[in-house]
Design an enzyme around this catalytic site. Structure first.
Site, PDB file in Angstrom:
ATOM      1  N   LYS A  65      16.399  -9.066  84.362  1.00 29.45           N
ATOM      2  CA  LYS A  65      16.999  -9.708  85.542  1.00 29.45           C
ATOM      3  C   LYS A  65      16.868 -11.226  85.432  1.00 29.45           C
ATOM      4  O   LYS A  65      17.816 -11.970  85.698  1.00 29.45           O
ATOM      5  CB  LYS A  65      16.273  -9.271  86.821  1.00 29.45           C
ATOM      6  CG  LYS A  65      16.456  -7.823  87.222  1.00 29.45           C
ATOM      7  CD  LYS A  65      15.752  -7.584  88.556  1.00 29.45           C
ATOM      8  CE  LYS A  65      15.651  -6.120  88.906  1.00 29.45           C
ATOM      9  NZ  LYS A  65      14.847  -5.857  90.076  1.00 29.45           N
TER      10      LYS A  65
ATOM     11  N   LYS B 224      16.596  -1.426  99.306  1.00 27.11           N
ATOM     12  CA  LYS B 224      15.250  -1.544  99.860  1.00 27.11           C
ATOM     13  C   LYS B 224      14.904  -3.017 100.096  1.00 27.11           C
ATOM     14  O   LYS B 224      14.461  -3.402 101.159  1.00 27.11           O
ATOM     15  CB  LYS B 224      14.258  -0.885  98.898  1.00 27.11           C
ATOM     16  CG  LYS B 224      12.823  -0.998  99.340  1.00 27.11           C
ATOM     17  CD  LYS B 224      11.897  -0.250  98.392  1.00 27.11           C
ATOM     18  CE  LYS B 224      10.453  -0.627  98.678  1.00 27.11           C
ATOM     19  NZ  LYS B 224       9.500   0.089  97.829  1.00 27.11           N
TER      20      LYS B 224
ATOM     21  N   GLY C 203      11.655   3.001  95.565  1.00 25.53           N
ATOM     22  CA  GLY C 203      13.109   3.173  95.492  1.00 25.53           C
ATOM     23  C   GLY C 203      13.504   4.530  94.939  1.00 25.53           C
ATOM     24  O   GLY C 203      14.379   5.218  95.471  1.00 25.53           O
ATOM     25  N   ARG C 204      12.846   4.953  93.862  1.00 24.88           N
ATOM     26  CA  ARG C 204      13.243   6.210  93.222  1.00 24.88           C
ATOM     27  C   ARG C 204      12.716   7.443  93.972  1.00 24.88           C
ATOM     28  O   ARG C 204      12.935   8.571  93.543  1.00 24.88           O
ATOM     29  CB  ARG C 204      12.790   6.212  91.761  1.00 24.88           C
ATOM     30  CG  ARG C 204      11.317   5.920  91.551  1.00 24.88           C
ATOM     31  CD  ARG C 204      11.027   5.616  90.087  1.00 24.88           C
ATOM     32  NE  ARG C 204       9.666   5.165  89.839  1.00 24.88           N
ATOM     33  CZ  ARG C 204       9.260   3.907  89.907  1.00 24.88           C
ATOM     34  NH1 ARG C 204      10.115   2.959  90.256  1.00 24.88           N
ATOM     35  NH2 ARG C 204       8.014   3.594  89.636  1.00 24.88           N
TER      36      ARG C 204
ATOM     37  N   HIS D  81      28.457  22.978  73.773  1.00 22.10           N
ATOM     38  CA  HIS D  81      29.535  22.667  72.822  1.00 22.10           C
ATOM     39  C   HIS D  81      29.468  21.219  72.354  1.00 22.10           C
ATOM     40  O   HIS D  81      30.458  20.669  71.873  1.00 22.10           O
ATOM     41  CB  HIS D  81      30.884  22.984  73.462  1.00 22.10           C
ATOM     42  CG  HIS D  81      31.032  24.446  73.734  1.00 22.10           C
ATOM     43  ND1 HIS D  81      31.508  25.327  72.807  1.00 22.10           N
ATOM     44  CD2 HIS D  81      30.675  25.180  74.814  1.00 22.10           C
ATOM     45  CE1 HIS D  81      31.477  26.554  73.314  1.00 22.10           C
ATOM     46  NE2 HIS D  81      30.965  26.498  74.528  1.00 22.10           N
TER      47      HIS D  81
ATOM     48  N   GLU E 163      23.173  -6.925  92.116  1.00 19.56           N
ATOM     49  CA  GLU E 163      24.357  -6.058  92.001  1.00 19.56           C
ATOM     50  C   GLU E 163      24.845  -5.635  93.391  1.00 19.56           C
ATOM     51  O   GLU E 163      26.036  -5.668  93.703  1.00 19.56           O
ATOM     52  CB  GLU E 163      24.028  -4.793  91.191  1.00 19.56           C
ATOM     53  CG  GLU E 163      23.768  -5.020  89.719  1.00 19.56           C
ATOM     54  CD  GLU E 163      22.302  -5.291  89.397  1.00 19.56           C
ATOM     55  OE1 GLU E 163      21.550  -5.716  90.307  1.00 19.56           O
ATOM     56  OE2 GLU E 163      21.908  -5.100  88.231  1.00 19.56           O
TER      57      GLU E 163
ATOM     58  N   GLU F 178      11.447   5.536  84.990  1.00 26.66           N
ATOM     59  CA  GLU F 178      10.998   4.300  85.644  1.00 26.66           C
ATOM     60  C   GLU F 178       9.544   4.465  86.107  1.00 26.66           C
ATOM     61  O   GLU F 178       8.793   3.497  86.196  1.00 26.66           O
ATOM     62  CB  GLU F 178      11.907   3.956  86.834  1.00 26.66           C
ATOM     63  CG  GLU F 178      11.774   2.517  87.296  1.00 26.66           C
ATOM     64  CD  GLU F 178      12.871   2.079  88.264  1.00 26.66           C
ATOM     65  OE1 GLU F 178      13.790   1.343  87.851  1.00 26.66           O
ATOM     66  OE2 GLU F 178      12.823   2.465  89.440  1.00 26.66           O
TER      67      GLU F 178
END
Ligand code: F6P
Length: 553
Positions: free
Chosen positions: A516, A213, A275-276, A392, A219, A361
């Site tokens: 960050k 965005k 973003g999410r 399990h 990253e 978030e």
């Protein structure tokens, strides 16, 4: 801080509706065995549907009265007003002064949704059309790489909302995808991620989609730069080759141009898309290439169907409202700290990871919209993996541990259409487990029942299940693109409802910033050993020194 903070809103825990719920909780004996005994039709009465989703909430620690009191709380906290403000494009993301309009991404072509007086729907559809044209060209082989070879692998480079959504949906809709084109996802700045993603690829047949965005995320820019270097080395080509192998998804055209991607190959979205909340925007391009524009549009229609339900359904029938309020109930009055999402579909293996960002978030906040500390639980720890694997592993804790963890069980009547015929029979076994788990969690097994089975006295306590663990069951016919859209919109609006009741800003994410900034400060110290700004505490400084020593620096 005054009781009536700047927004003029009475704090949640000072509302009479909150007090009424507290009293109800203290006085009520909310045992599922008893609730089911007193209403033989509870299983049929406590269910709702929206679109293709059947939602059973009978196994919750609620009565009709609880639900009415929770709806009163929603009314008192202005959930419907905030919802309407969101849909009409008001700037409800107050700390960033932004509209919150992911619902416009799936609005029909003729809808009108205005931001600052401008209808954004034509731009949304223009981008969708551009994506469709591009996806069709890649799928048909008309779009080729620099050497003229057809694209066989798409690598999406992005992180957070620019990764989790398309990665989750690609997995979910694999059976709808063109199996001749593989999509891989690279997010981690750990070079291992990109290394493993490209090590067996032919660069000439690879398309990189750089999804960001902001187009500033370290990253993503780092991985995209490394991917570009890899491509140019592999192809022994100069930067002309980039145009045929790199496209960008972003709101930041100058950033894309600076990186060296032709802005003609950029697919745009807007700052009113969080973003999410973005995988139904241009961020979904890798998914659209995989499943095709028609299936992508069916998914958008599924989202829109639930948007309309949330916007218009009366409170008693409003599924996102109900699910949001149930979470508020458990957080506030049962001190529940976590929420499990347990899909009984292997295709939903990334669903809960996606929801973690959506929910945590959004609602991992501890100050209200006016900046006052909250005195109530906000967003839960969201976790889970597909059944039956979890059974399990960690279900033991759900059944007999000391924690209250409400859970959502999501299942489908039919397996995907292209499942090998020989495997179809396994679906009943999967679903038998699906139904068995919520039954066991709700009703447990009493010491008397255990003893009646002849279990020796000293083992009775160990084999007793106290039950009364609340669950929601969501059942649909099959996992189609539309159903996936419906499910995601359902959770988006559930998270919205909770944020509205808790009076927090669900649309910012300041909590990710500090790390960050510190990483930026630490990186040069790793290289030079010099903490020139004296930023490191003694623990971090000693750890950095050990790291450097291990590397012989
Ligand atoms: O740092 C958190 C975050 O901003 C998320 O909200 C977002 O989804 C992610 O980083 C990626 O951001 P971008 O799409 O701008 O690269």
């Amino acid at each position: 801080m005054s009781e009536h903070a700047a927004g003029g809103r009475t704090p949640l825990d000072r509302l009479p509706e909150w007090a009424a719920l507290r009293k109800h909780r203290e006085e009520g004996d909310l045992q599922l065995r008893g609730l089911f005994q007193s209403d033989p039709y509870r299983g049929e009465n406590f269910r709702l549907s929206v679109g293709d989703l059947l939602v059973d909430y009978s196994k919750h620690l609620v009565t009709e009265e609880t639900l009415a009191l929770l709806r009163d709380l929603a009314a008192a906290t202005g959930v419907a007003e905030l919802r309407d403000a969101m849909f009409r494009g008001a700037k409800i993301n107050i700390t960033e002064d932004r509209a919150v309009l992911h619902t416009a991404l799936r609005a029909p072509r003729d809808a009108v949704v205005e931001v600052d007086g401008e209808n954004v729907v034509p731009a949304v559809h223009a981008v969708l059309d551009k994506m469709a044209g591009f996806a069709d060209r890649v799928r048909s082989g008309e779009w080729t790489g620099h050497t003229g070879k057809r694209i066989k692998t798409v690598v999406n480079i992005g992180i957070g909302g620019s990764d989790l959504g398309p990665a989750m949906a690609y997995e979910a809709l694999r059976s709808y995808s063109d199996r001749g084109i593989a999509v891989r996802f690279v997010s981690n700045v750990d070079g291992a991620d990109l290394h493993e993603a490209v090590r067996d690829l032919d660069a000439a047949e690879t398309l990189f989609i750089v999804a960001s965005k902001t187009f500033t995320t370290i990253e993503t820019i780092t991985n995209a730069t490394s991917a570009r270097n890899w491509l140019l080395t592999e192809l022994r080509a100069d930067k002309e080759a980039v145009a045929k192998h790199f496209v960008a998804l972003s709101t930041n055209a100058p950033g894309v141009a600076d990186f060296g991607i032709d802005v003609a190959n950029m697919f745009e979205f807007w700052d009113w898309v969080g973003g999410r909340y973005s995988y139904d925007s241009a961020i979904g391009l890798s998914l659209m290439i995989a499943i095709g524009p028609d299936a992508f549009r069916q998914m958008l229609d599924g989202f829109h169907l639930v948007d309309e339900h949330f916007r218009t359904a009366p409170a008693e029938e409003n599924v996102p409202l109900l699910l949001g309020l149930l979470g508020v109930w458990y957080g506030a009055f049962f001190d529940a700290q976590a929420h499990a999402v347990l899909p009984y579909s292997h295709y939903l293996s990334k669903f809960t990871a996606y929801l973690q960002q959506l929910d945590m978030e959004s609602n991992g906040k501890s100050v209200d919209r006016d900046g006052n500390p909250v005195r109530w639980q906000t967003g839960p720890v969201v976790w889970g993996t597909p059944g039956t694997n979890g059974q399990h592993a960690y279900y033991q804790l759900l059944h007999q541990g000391t924690k209250m963890i409400p859970a959502d069980f999501i299942g489908f009547a039919k397996p995907v259409a292209d499942l090998q015929p020989g495997l179809v029979a396994q679906h009943d076994l999967l679903m038998a487990n699906f139904f068995a788990q919520t039954q066991a969690l709700a009703f447990g097994k009493t010491p008397e029942e255990v003893a009646a089975e002849g279990v020796p006295a000293h083992l009775v306590a160990h084999k007793t299940f106290k039950g009364n663990h609340p669950t929601t069951t969501i059942l649909a016919t099959e996992l189609t693109p539309s159903v996936l859209g419906q499910l995601i919109a359902l959770y988006e609006h559930k998270v919205f409802v909770q944020g509205a009741v808790w009076n927090i800003d669900s649309f910012d994410q300041w909590g990710v910033e500090l790390g960050k900034v510190l990483a930026k400060r630490i990186e040069p110290v790793l290289l030079t050993g010099e903490d020139t700004g004296n930023h490191l505490d003694s623990s971090t400084a000693a750890l950095v020194a050990s790291y450097r020593a291990l590397l012989g620096r």
